[in-house]
Scaffold this active site. Structure first.
Site, PDB file in Angstrom:
ATOM      1  N   GLU A 132     -16.238 146.140  -6.224  1.00  0.00           N
ATOM      2  CA  GLU A 132     -16.266 147.538  -5.752  1.00  0.00           C
ATOM      3  C   GLU A 132     -17.460 148.288  -6.345  1.00  0.00           C
ATOM      4  OE1 GLU A 132     -12.216 148.255  -6.890  1.00  0.00           O
ATOM      5  OE2 GLU A 132     -11.606 146.784  -5.378  1.00  0.00           O
ATOM      6  N   LYS A 147      -7.940 150.302 -11.343  1.00  0.00           N
ATOM      7  CA  LYS A 147      -8.910 150.973 -10.460  1.00  0.00           C
ATOM      8  C   LYS A 147      -8.695 152.497 -10.574  1.00  0.00           C
ATOM      9  CE  LYS A 147      -9.005 146.771  -7.812  1.00  0.00           C
ATOM     10  NZ  LYS A 147      -9.209 146.069  -6.551  1.00  0.00           N
ATOM     11  N   GLU A 163     -13.466 136.575  -8.460  1.00  0.00           N
ATOM     12  CA  GLU A 163     -12.684 137.353  -7.503  1.00  0.00           C
ATOM     13  C   GLU A 163     -13.336 137.243  -6.128  1.00  0.00           C
ATOM     14  OE1 GLU A 163     -10.297 140.667  -9.556  1.00  0.00           O
ATOM     15  OE2 GLU A 163     -12.308 141.446  -9.342  1.00  0.00           O
ATOM     16  N   SER A 213      -5.440 139.545  -4.868  1.00  0.00           N
ATOM     17  CA  SER A 213      -4.073 139.461  -4.349  1.00  0.00           C
ATOM     18  C   SER A 213      -3.181 138.524  -5.158  1.00  0.00           C
ATOM     19  CB  SER A 213      -4.082 139.076  -2.868  1.00  0.00           C
ATOM     20  OG  SER A 213      -4.776 140.051  -2.115  1.00  0.00           O
ATOM     21  N   HIS A 240     -17.631 144.287 -11.039  1.00  0.00           N
ATOM     22  CA  HIS A 240     -16.555 144.258 -10.048  1.00  0.00           C
ATOM     23  C   HIS A 240     -17.141 144.464  -8.647  1.00  0.00           C
ATOM     24  CE1 HIS A 240     -12.956 145.143  -7.805  1.00  0.00           C
ATOM     25  NE2 HIS A 240     -12.287 144.547  -8.783  1.00  0.00           N
ATOM     26  N   ASN A 272      -6.273 145.682 -13.774  1.00  0.00           N
ATOM     27  CA  ASN A 272      -7.318 146.637 -13.407  1.00  0.00           C
ATOM     28  C   ASN A 272      -6.680 147.685 -12.494  1.00  0.00           C
ATOM     29  OD1 ASN A 272      -9.531 148.026 -12.453  1.00  0.00           O
ATOM     30  ND2 ASN A 272     -10.361 146.319 -11.252  1.00  0.00           N
ATOM     31  N   GLY A 321      -7.331 143.004  -2.561  1.00  0.00           N
ATOM     32  CA  GLY A 321      -6.608 144.074  -1.874  1.00  0.00           C
ATOM     33  C   GLY A 321      -6.234 143.743  -0.438  1.00  0.00           C
TER      34      GLY A 321
HETATM   35  P1  13P Z   1      -5.843 143.066  -5.986  1.00  0.00           P
HETATM   36  O1  13P Z   1      -5.001 142.310  -6.999  1.00  0.00           O
HETATM   37  O2  13P Z   1      -5.254 144.379  -5.601  1.00  0.00           O
HETATM   38  O3  13P Z   1      -6.218 142.190  -4.827  1.00  0.00           O
HETATM   39  O4  13P Z   1      -7.225 143.431  -6.735  1.00  0.00           O
HETATM   40  C1  13P Z   1      -7.887 142.449  -7.439  1.00  0.00           C
HETATM   41  C2  13P Z   1      -8.971 143.085  -8.221  1.00  0.00           C
HETATM   42  O5  13P Z   1      -9.928 143.596  -7.663  1.00  0.00           O
HETATM   43  C3  13P Z   1      -8.838 143.124  -9.670  1.00  0.00           C
HETATM   44  O6  13P Z   1     -10.029 143.501 -10.276  1.00  0.00           O
END
Ligand code: 13P
Length: 256
Positions: free
Chosen positions: A100, A11, A170, A216, A98, A9, A176
């Site tokens: 976010e 983003k 997640e 992560s 997600h 992903n 992140g």
């Molecule tokens: P990170 O791997 O950067 O922690 O992000 C995970 C994520 O949100 C994947 O959708």
């Protein structure tokens, strides 16, 4: 049997040229190094998606995913993208739920349920993302929160429709942050999720459901996470932006 899957992903990262270069490099390395039947999914921004799909056409071990879709089929929604448009370029998947999107765009359970429906109507498989906040885990509410997220956005489906869904657990505190769930924490939650799915949709659906871990995940920890019995792969953010790191995560299945 359920499929092993690693999805990247991106983003809101990579301009068009950088993104196309990343896919070309990653495909080359993965095809060179991978011996197993892992499905690699590129969840690029919309701007890249049609051309990423052209690059992967003809490879059964690659697919594309959109990072979002609108909850209506079409209409006067300036700036939005419909599930039917995503399907029309040959993409097979769409991320829904997600953290976010939940946090910054206020997408709630009911809206996510509509997005799941519109995706399925348009022949896209949702990669449904969910997971608890830090405070929820600290207050020992994480199982309850996760069970509720599944119930509110997915339990209106019948078993046939649900079997098209990929789940991505997640934990928000791991996204992140560099803080990964330990393999034991992730396995414990994945086993809980699978048992909830079994109760709702039956054993066969639960056994065949791919449940990915995200938060992560990186080249160092991917193998131990993916070795857990109920973890079928990963949804990768930051580490999917570098072709070498992403390839190492995908190919960590080679030695499991
Ligand atoms: P990170 O791997 O950067 O922690 O992000 C995970 C994520 O949100 C994947 O959708």
């Amino acid at each position: 049997m359920r499929r092993k899957i690693v999805a990247g992903n991106w983003k809101m990262n990579k301009n068009y040229h950088e993104g196309m270069e990343l896919v070309a490099e990653a495909m080359h390395m993965i095809n060179d190094e991978l011996n197993t039947e892992v499905l690699t999914i590129f969840a690029s921004p919309f701007i890249h998606l049609a051309n990423v799909q052209k690059l992967i056409n003809g490879y059964s071990n690659f697919a594309t995913a959109a990072q979002n879709c609108h909850h209506e089929n079409s209409g006067a929604y300036t700036g939005e993208i419909a599930a039917s448009m995503i399907h029309s370029i040959g993409a097979s998947y769409v991320l829904i739920g997600h953290s976010e999107r939940r946090q910054y765009f206020k997408e709630d359970h009911a809206m996510l349920a509509k997005k799941v429906d519109v995706a399925l109507e348009n022949h896209l498989s949702p990669i449904f993302c969910f997971g608890e906040l830090k405070e929820e885990r600290e207050n020992a509410k994480h199982f309850e929160v996760v069970a509720n997220q599944l119930k509110e956005s997915l339990y209106h489906l019948d078993a046939t429709a649900f079997s098209k869904i990929i789940l991505a657990y997640e934990p928000v505190w791991a996204i992140g942050t560099g803080l990964t769930a330990s393999p034991e924490q992730a396995q414990e939650m994945h086993a809980f999720i699978r048992s909830n799915i079994e109760t709702q949709f039956g054993k066969e659906v639960a056994v065949n459901c791919s449940i990915l871990y995200g938060g992560s995940c990186n080249p160092q920890n991917a193998k131990t996470l993916f070795s857990q019995p109920d973890i079928d792969g990963g949804l990768i953010g930051g580490a999917s932006l570098k072709s070498r790191d992403f390839t190492t995560i995908v190919t960590s299945f080679n030695s499991i």
